[in-house]
Design an enzyme around this catalytic site. Structure first.
Site, PDB file in Angstrom:
ATOM      1  N   GLU A  58      -8.055  -7.347   0.727  1.00 33.89           N
ATOM      2  CA  GLU A  58      -6.713  -7.498   0.164  1.00 33.89           C
ATOM      3  C   GLU A  58      -6.712  -8.679  -0.817  1.00 33.89           C
ATOM      4  O   GLU A  58      -7.229  -9.748  -0.519  1.00 33.89           O
ATOM      5  CB  GLU A  58      -5.755  -7.771   1.332  1.00 33.89           C
ATOM      6  N   LYS A 112       1.396  -2.255  -0.353  1.00 36.89           N
ATOM      7  CA  LYS A 112       1.566  -2.521   1.073  1.00 36.89           C
ATOM      8  C   LYS A 112       3.000  -2.210   1.485  1.00 36.89           C
ATOM      9  O   LYS A 112       3.955  -2.582   0.796  1.00 36.89           O
ATOM     10  CB  LYS A 112       1.264  -4.000   1.320  1.00 36.89           C
ATOM     11  N   CYS A 148      -3.741  -3.836   5.236  1.00 37.31           N
ATOM     12  CA  CYS A 148      -3.600  -4.849   6.292  1.00 37.31           C
ATOM     13  C   CYS A 148      -2.502  -4.535   7.322  1.00 37.31           C
ATOM     14  O   CYS A 148      -2.706  -3.707   8.192  1.00 37.31           O
ATOM     15  CB  CYS A 148      -3.412  -6.221   5.651  1.00 37.31           C
TER      16      CYS A 148
END
Lengths: 586, 586
Positions: free
Chosen positions: A44, A128, A164
């Site tokens: 990330e 995300k 994540c």
């Protein structure tokens, strides 16, 4: 015959240094391509570093990031690596701000993204979905959530890309993977290390693999960034939950593995799913056609003590180097804390770059001086002695200092020596306080607390001793000199600011103190709850009082590597101005 | 004939001190009842103080808060005040945590609530819907959002109760007020002051009143809490948008006003609306039946300069008092910053509690010493002189300090003097740096930066001068001695750490510097954007470089009152480890 050769690039980015970070990714792709990879993935924000905090609210930073991603795609193609599909993590924006009030305060205008690059182009971008906003994370503050799941088809495999936190939450993109026909779930992470995190992270990855019947590839960044240490530990788990590849912790690594996910059969769910098709380099003729077989690459994890040590060493090294320092200076008192910090510093940057200073006072015992000398000799660091008596006496005389004022002036004169040497020679000053001291304020502000980095600030005193013993044993097992003098470990701790002073005159035994702090600080239990667990009420009252009233000191303290689930700093945000009430009505 | 007598209790709570805060509310209700009020409202979190930050994640804190609200209801009833309806702000919980990852980090288990109390009971509770998570606010971190609108009927009026941020957002509870038949919109706030905030707050209140055709009663807390200053400025606006009552800024006040909202006719919207009926004390016979008429109570706002001054004085006074200090000590250099801080301190806690120390060095000019003496005399504060030459010389001699190291040691010796006096006599140390210095790192860490509170840390140098002139003029207009010597205002600023040093040797002119900082810090513009505005490219490059590399110093600095839309501290969260890239591809 495996369907896909996958490479996870566990890189160590520097926040803001796009050119350097991109160059590292290009290097990884070059090596991966030479070894026959079809798909390379970074962690990330690998191109910007992570966390970027409020930099995400600067339009100029975001424009630079976008340009850096586009340039990376072109560079890969220019260097003959454009046929490999590369998934890279980056911030993206500026987007229209999420409406807040009229303040000029930072506003979310960015997304936390991963893009697929191929043939010189940014083929697709996803953002995300779940934005962590607890612990050290402030992502809801600076990011706008994504709302789609990216599925990229390569080598007849549908690869779902999530970022994540999306892996940790049951809803959102991960839920869509089940219906999206994906054979491989690629998770792009910047997941900071804390002790025992592998005990939850790997089981989560395994559960996601088995519950969605996909291969899961989990790629993490590595390195220190201020108070966070990213451990890497990138891993690939097959659909039965078996670990098929695992990168080492705490260093850069390119993890290659062949995987054989189920081929794409056609999507069940299409809503909120973005689909792209990629070329597969190794299904076309060319230099990669005869791929050499890969050796098995499954790293063993270090034991618990070594993991903490490695994290502290990496956190310290990266703070020093990424901030442009070449050397550190620290006071050596002969005590356990400074000895352990010196050993960490030597492991991090080498003894020739570590400068220790013994600063004895009229109250310093003979053993303090000799233990400090001993630490310096064992570690082979640069060492000098600067007695403080002639520097302290004029203050005592001019100001008539007595009691606490006379104790503190000694610690503060030592601070002036270290800062003076730092100013003369450009060393970073390390401050050697441990978490227990920091919790109860058992330190002199602008004295032993001065410094830019605090290697053991999140290590309780009882663990400092355990680390010292572990580090000595590790040295002994390699036939090396034990770095920490036995006397520094076994003698009663003392600040030596007055005659015969010992820590345990003012504090409960460290075993009791650390146990109470575990409840009060880490677990946020109230004093009454802690007494109910069986601790002495007066001791609990005193410890919690000391913790509360030391908040202002902590707020002005140096940063240091987070090792626990609750480190002092942005992990624990409490007011300074606070009058705890006795519990009302029980 | 007005339908409802309303009292807004603009109280100054201390975080955590439930007993004290509740006692203040009881006092306000007693006075309000004696003056015939039907309904009394406090600000947001008036019983716990605000912001409570991660205290919201402590179950014990929440249990204490809940008990405090229940006790307040009983106390009011026990004291014969139970017939008045009281709306009080408080945290509530613990609730089941909002799911996050496996960390032990703080988790949202609380709601930010307002409850209606009457006849000894908590009649109804509502929770804040919109949780600010920008600027200094971290509410999404620690609170669970509410999902209903509370409508309480009293004196045949439907009173809708919303909390702070809910007023600012168009969706959510405020949207429901339109359809909920409310005649009065009661907004419970903890809204921190920044310069010119009244220019947006009152227009918002007015717009809500006119667009929803309701009377709007806006009640705010007042007082300093760490780096925030709540200004009060509670206000009542009728449905035509006219201000019918307004409390003064920066002090406690009980604002009473008779209002005549439209009577309840029956709800249009019922979903997500919680309705309760309250007794109306003044429709029953009794001591309140013949209510005396109320005088008009509409405070005038201070002008811009006075508002900043009042905010700094209140922020400083409350930090001192709420943290249990009785006195402050600060260095007086003869310069403008320390003179202004001394004047703020004297206005905050009185000259007899302010201790100034002149600490001349070999480089101190004659005017520095005489200007420092002059400030002390004008302010009548406690004053002493402690020359530093005999304290500095031993460091220079023992360590061979030269250059920057020799400059910094002087500032650090002064810090040791102030901290020594603090340790001896219990004074809080004030640090006198301004925002411009803090931005570019033009200070000595562990030197002039030491202290627990920084009164002017969010005041740019150019505004420091303006405040000094304003304060002098204010004194002159009252026939008092001007507190700031003219020479401190008009002479060129200098740190006087070497021969003939002036600030403008190392820094651009302050007018230019502050203008660049306004763009780079407050408005988060990039260097290229600022150059495009017409500033000199080399100057912009140097200023932004200085700001970036001073982050570690700022992180260790004292807190001080936020006056601007972007103060250093939790308002602006940036990494220390950060290598800014030149813009890539333009």
């Amino acid at each position: 015959m495996p369907r896909l050769r996958l490479a996870l690039a566990q890189t160590n980015p520097v926040v803001g240094d796009f050119a350097r970070n991109a160059a590292g990714i290009v290097d990884a792709v070059r090596t991966a391509r030479a070894r026959g990879a079809d798909l390379v993935a970074t962690g990330e924000m690998a191109i910007s570093g992570y966390p970027i905090e409020d930099l995400a609210s600067r339009p100029s930073f975001l424009r630079t990031a976008r340009a850096a991603v586009e340039r990376l795609a072109r560079t890969l193609d220019d260097e003959g690596l454009g046929d490999v599909a590369v998934v890279v993590g980056h911030p993206d924006g500026p987007f229209a701000p999420r409406p807040v009030d009229v303040s000029t305060a930072p506003t979310a205008i960015a997304k936390n993204c991963a893009s697929v690059l191929q043939h010189g182009r940014v083929v697709a971008t996803t953002a995300k979905h779940h934005l962590p906003n607890y612990s050290v994370f402030d992502e809801y503050r600076v990011f706008i959530p994504g709302d789609d799941l990216l599925v990229a088809r390569i080598a007849d495999v549908d690869v779902a890309v999530v970022i994540c936190e999306d892996l940790w939450r049951d809803g959102g993109p991960v839920a869509r993977v089940l219906g999206a026909d994906a054979g491989l779930l690629l998770v792009v992470n910047a997941s900071p290390w804390v002790a025992d995190k592998d005990e939850v992270r790997l089981p989560l990855v395994t559960r996601r693999a088995t519950e969605s019947d996909t291969v899961v590839a989990y790629v993490n960044i590595v390195g220190g960034q201020d108070d966070l240490v990213f451990d890497g530990d990138s891993v690939v788990v097959d659909e039965t939950g078996r670990v098929v590849a695992r990168a080492p912790q705490f260093r850069e690594h390119l993890l290659l593995v062949d995987v054989d996910p189920a081929p794409a059969t056609g999507p069940v769910v299409t809503e909120h799913v973005q689909r792209v098709s990629l070329d597969t380099p190794n299904t076309t003729p060319g230099e990669l056609a005869g791929r050499p077989p890969l050796p098995r690459d499954v790293a063993e994890l270090p034991d618990d003590r070594q993991a903490i040590w490695d994290a502290l060493v990496l956190g310290t090294r990266d703070y020093v180097r990424k901030n442009g320092f070449r050397s550190v200076v620290l006071g050596l008192s002969g005590g356990i804390d400074s000895a352990v910090c010196a050993a960490i510093a030597v492991d991090a940057i080498g003894a020739e770059h570590v400068f220790g200073v013994s600063m004895p006072s009229r109250w310093s015992s003979t053993h303090s001086r000799s233990d400090a000398d001993d630490v310096a000799a064992r570690l082979g660091l640069q060492y000098r002695t600067e007695p403080i008596a002639d520097l302290v006496a004029p203050f005592d005389a001019q100001l008539g200092l007595t009691g606490l004022a006379a104790e503190n002036i000694q610690a503060r004169v030592r601070a002036l020596i270290l800062m003076g040497l730092s100013n003369l020679d450009g060393h970073l000053v390390l401050t050697t306080g441990n978490k227990t001291e920091l919790a109860v304020g058992y330190s002199t502000i602008y004295g032993d607390s001065v410094g830019g980095f605090a290697p053991i600030k999140d290590v309780p005193k009882t663990i400092v001793w355990a680390l010292a013993r572990w580090r000595n044993a590790a040295a002994a097992s390699r036939g090396e000199t034990e770095p920490i003098p036995e006397n520094s470990i076994s003698k009663p701790p003392s600040a030596e600011l007055r005659e015969g002073q010992e820590d345990q005159d003012s504090l409960p035994p460290y075993e009791v103190l650390d146990a109470i702090l575990e409840q009060y600080v880490t677990r946020a239990q109230g004093a009454a709850d802690i007494v109910a667990m069986g601790f002495d009420a007066a001791t609990v009252a005193e410890v919690t009082r000391l913790v509360d009233r030391s908040e202002w000191k902590r707020r002005q303290g140096a940063i240091g590597p987070k090792t626990s689930g609750m480190a002092f700093g942005r992990d624990r945000r409490l007011p300074i101005t606070y009058r705890p009430s006795p519990t009302i009505d029980g």
